[in-house]
Design a protein around this motif. Structure first.
Motif, mmCIF file in Angstrom:
data_model
loop_
_atom_site.group_PDB
_atom_site.id
_atom_site.type_symbol
_atom_site.label_atom_id
_atom_site.label_comp_id
_atom_site.label_asym_id
_atom_site.label_seq_id
_atom_site.Cartn_x
_atom_site.Cartn_y
_atom_site.Cartn_z
ATOM 1 N N ASP A 148 0.836 -1.206 0.000
ATOM 2 C CA ASP A 148 0.000 0.000 0.000
ATOM 3 C C ASP A 148 0.867 1.251 0.000
ATOM 4 O OD1 ASP A 148 -2.346 1.661 0.310
ATOM 5 O OD2 ASP A 148 -1.848 1.811 2.435
ATOM 6 N N LYS A 172 1.475 4.915 -2.775
ATOM 7 C CA LYS A 172 1.117 6.269 -2.349
ATOM 8 C C LYS A 172 1.523 7.324 -3.378
ATOM 9 C CE LYS A 172 1.047 5.774 2.697
ATOM 10 N NZ LYS A 172 1.713 6.172 3.975
ATOM 11 N N ARG A 214 -5.540 -0.077 -3.539
ATOM 12 C CA ARG A 214 -5.024 0.281 -2.215
ATOM 13 C C ARG A 214 -6.008 -0.094 -1.111
ATOM 14 N NH1 ARG A 214 -2.684 6.009 -1.218
ATOM 15 N NH2 ARG A 214 -2.112 4.874 0.676
#
Length: 441
Positions: A250, A254, A265
Motif C-alpha cells: 500500500d 502512495k 489500495r
C-alpha cells in the motif's frame, strides 16, 4: 468465496506479425519470424483463462520467450574466430557482429526492428516501443498476472483444497513475485525508454505487485499454521509479518495517481488490517498461556478494534470504483469466521482475568512478535528461457535490417489495443469445512 478477490486486468496488446519484409532476406529468416508470430499468438490465447494448465502455460511461455531472445541477442557461428583474430581490421558488418558477441555489451541488430504496443494493467493508457526488451517485459508482466489469477481460481474452485493444489497456489504466487522482481531489477534498466508514473513500468507499481504476491503466498502459510494448530506465537508472528507486507505494498502505491490505484489500495489496506487483527487475536492466547492475562485482554481488545476497521474497509472497497472485479470481502467466509473467534477469545481472557488473575489491563497495546522464525515466503527467482535452437548463425545472417527513421516511425498509426476478454474466476459458494474459513489449508 475466494480469498483473493482483487485482481487487476491483463494487459492488452495489438497483433504483431513479425513481418520484416525484404529485411528477412532468406527462407530461414522468414521462418523464424513466422514461428515468433505463431508462438506469441499461442501464448496470448492461453493467458485469458486462469484455469489453463500450468505446464501448458509454462511451455508456451518458454517457446515464445526463447524465440524473442534471438531478436535481442546476436547469433553467430560458435566456431568462428573472434573479430580481433580474424583477417583484416574487423571492419564491416560481420566483424562488428562478432566483436559485439565477444564483448557481450551490445544488442543484436533486430532489437529495435519491430513495434510492440501494450496497455497498462491500471488504466486505458497504452504504450508503443520499437524494442524487443519492452516486449519481454510486457509478456512477463502478463504471465505474472496470470499466475496470480490461476492461484485465485485454484484456491476458490472448491470448498476444501487438497495439499497438492495448495502447494501449486503457494508456488504460483511466489513465482509471480519472482517474475515481477526480475522485471524490476533486471529488465527495466535495459530499456532505452522507460515510461513514467502510473504505468506498469513505474517502480512503485512493480514493487507493490512484488509485495502483494509475496504477502498472498504468506497467507497460505498462515492458513496452514491455523489449520494444523501450530503454536499461537507462530500464527501471530506469521500474521503480523503478512500484514506488514500488505502495508508495504500500500505504501508503495502512495506516489501513484490516486484514481489509478484507489481500489487496489483499499484491498491492500483491508488485508493489512485483517492480518493485524489475526496477529493480536493469537497473541492474546500466547499471553494468556504465559499468565499475562491483563496484557492478553488488551491484545484481544485491539484485535476487535482492528477487525472492526477491516469491516469498514471491506465496505469501502466494495463501493470504490477501479480495476478489479466486484466483491464484498466482509461477506467472505475467511472474513466472517474471524469475528466470532475474536469475540470468543476476548470473552475467555476477560473471564479468566475476572476469576483468576485480577491483573490490570494496560493502556498500551502489547508488542507483537517482531519476526517469524518459520514460514516466511519469498519470491521464486526467475530465469529467462534459453534462446531457441532455431536461432543459428545462418538464420541470423539472413536479416538485413535498416531501421526506419524516427520521422517515418512517428507517422505510423498507433492503434489502441482492445481489452482482453478474460475468463472470470468463479469461486464456489460453498463454505469450507475447516475452522478458520481460509481457503487454503
Amino acid at each position: 468465496m475466494a480469498h483473493w478477490f482483487h485482481r487487476n486486468p491483463l494487459k492488452a496488446t495489438n497483433v504483431v506479425n513479425f513481418d520484416l519484409g525484404k529485411q528477412a532476406s532468406t527462407p530461414l529468416a522468414r521462418n523464424i519470424c513466422s514461428e515468433a508470430k505463431t508462438a506469441r499468438a499461442a501464448l496470448l490465447a492461453l493467458l485469458p483463462n486462469p484455469n489453463t494448465d500450468l505446464a501448458a502455460l509454462n511451455a508456451a511461455a518458454e517457446k515464445y520467450l526463447g524465440i524473442l531472445r534471438g531478436f535481442v541477442e546476436p547469433t553467430t557461428d560458435p566456431n568462428a574466430k573472434p573479430a580481433a583474430q580474424s583477417q583484416g581490421s574487423g571492419d564491416g558488418e560481420g566483424g562488428q557482429e562478432q566483436e559485439m558477441v565477444a564483448s557481450g555489451s551490445q544488442d543484436g541488430k533486430l532489437r529495435n526492428a519491430i513495434k510492440f504496443t501494450w496497455s497498462n494493467s491500471l488504466g486505458e493508457k497504452h504504450t508503443s516501443q520499437y524494442d524487443v526488451i519492452f516486449e519481454q517485459i510486457m509478456i512477463l508482466f502478463n504471465i505474472a498476472l496470470w499466475h496470480t489469477k490461476h492461484a485465485a481460481a485454484l484456491a476458490g474452485a472448491k470448498e476444501d483444497i487438497e495439499d497438492n493444489d495448495a502447494k501449486e497456489v503457494h508456488k504460483c504466487l511466489r513465482s509471480a513475485a519472482g517474475i515481477f522482481k526480475y522485471i524490476d531489477e533486471t529488465l527495466t534498466a535495459k530499456l532505452f525508454e522507460r515510461t513514467g508514473d502510473g504505468t506498469d513500468l513505474d517502480p512503485n507499481v512493480l514493487k507493490a505487485y512484488i509485495q502483494q504476491c509475496t504477502a498472498e503466498a504468506q497467507e497460505v502459510t498462515v492458513a496452514r499454521a491455523i489449520e494444523m494448530k501450530h503454536a499461537t506465537n507462530l500464527v501471530s508472528s506469521l500474521a503480523f509479518e503478512t500484514g506488514k507486507l500488505f502495508k508495504l505494498a500500500d505504501n508503495s502505491l502512495k506516489a501513484v495517481e490516486e484514481t489509478l490505484v484507489n481500489k487496489w489500495r483499499k484491498y491492500l489496506q483491508l488485508k493489512a488490517t485483517f492480518y493485524l487483527a489475526y496477529a493480536h487475536c493469537y497473541h492474546a492466547q500466547t499471553l494468556l498461556a504465559q499468565d499475562k492475562c491483563g496484557a492478553a485482554v488488551r491484545s484481544a481488545k485491539e484485535s476487535q478494534t482492528q477487525y472492526q476497521k477491516a469491516e469498514e474497509l471491506g465496505r469501502t472497497y466494495a463501493s470504490t470504483k477501479g480495476p478489479g472485479r466486484s466483491a464484498k470481502p466482509q461477506e467472505h467466509a475467511f472474513f466472517r469466521r474471524l469475528g466470532p473467534l475474536i469475540r470468543r477469545n476476548l470473552e475467555k481472557v476477560e473471564r479468566e482475568n475476572g476469576f483468576i488473575y485480577y491483573q490490570k489491563v494496560p493502556d498500551e497495546v502489547p508488542e507483537l512478535p517482531t519476526k517469524a522464525t518459520y514460514g516466511l515466503a519469498s519470491p521464486v527467482d526467475f530465469e529467462m528461457p534459453s534462446k531457441s535452437e532455431d536461432w543459428t548463425a545462418e538464420t541470423y545472417s539472413g536479416f538485413k535490417v535498416a531501421n526506419a527513421s524516427p520521422e517515418e516511425r512517428a507517422k505510423e498509426k498507433d492503434d489502441t489495443p482492445k481489452p482482453v476478454k478474460e475468463v472470470p474466476v468463479n469461486p464456489t459458494d460453498k463454505e469450507s469445512s475447516n475452522s478458520s474459513g481460509c481457503i487454503v489449508s
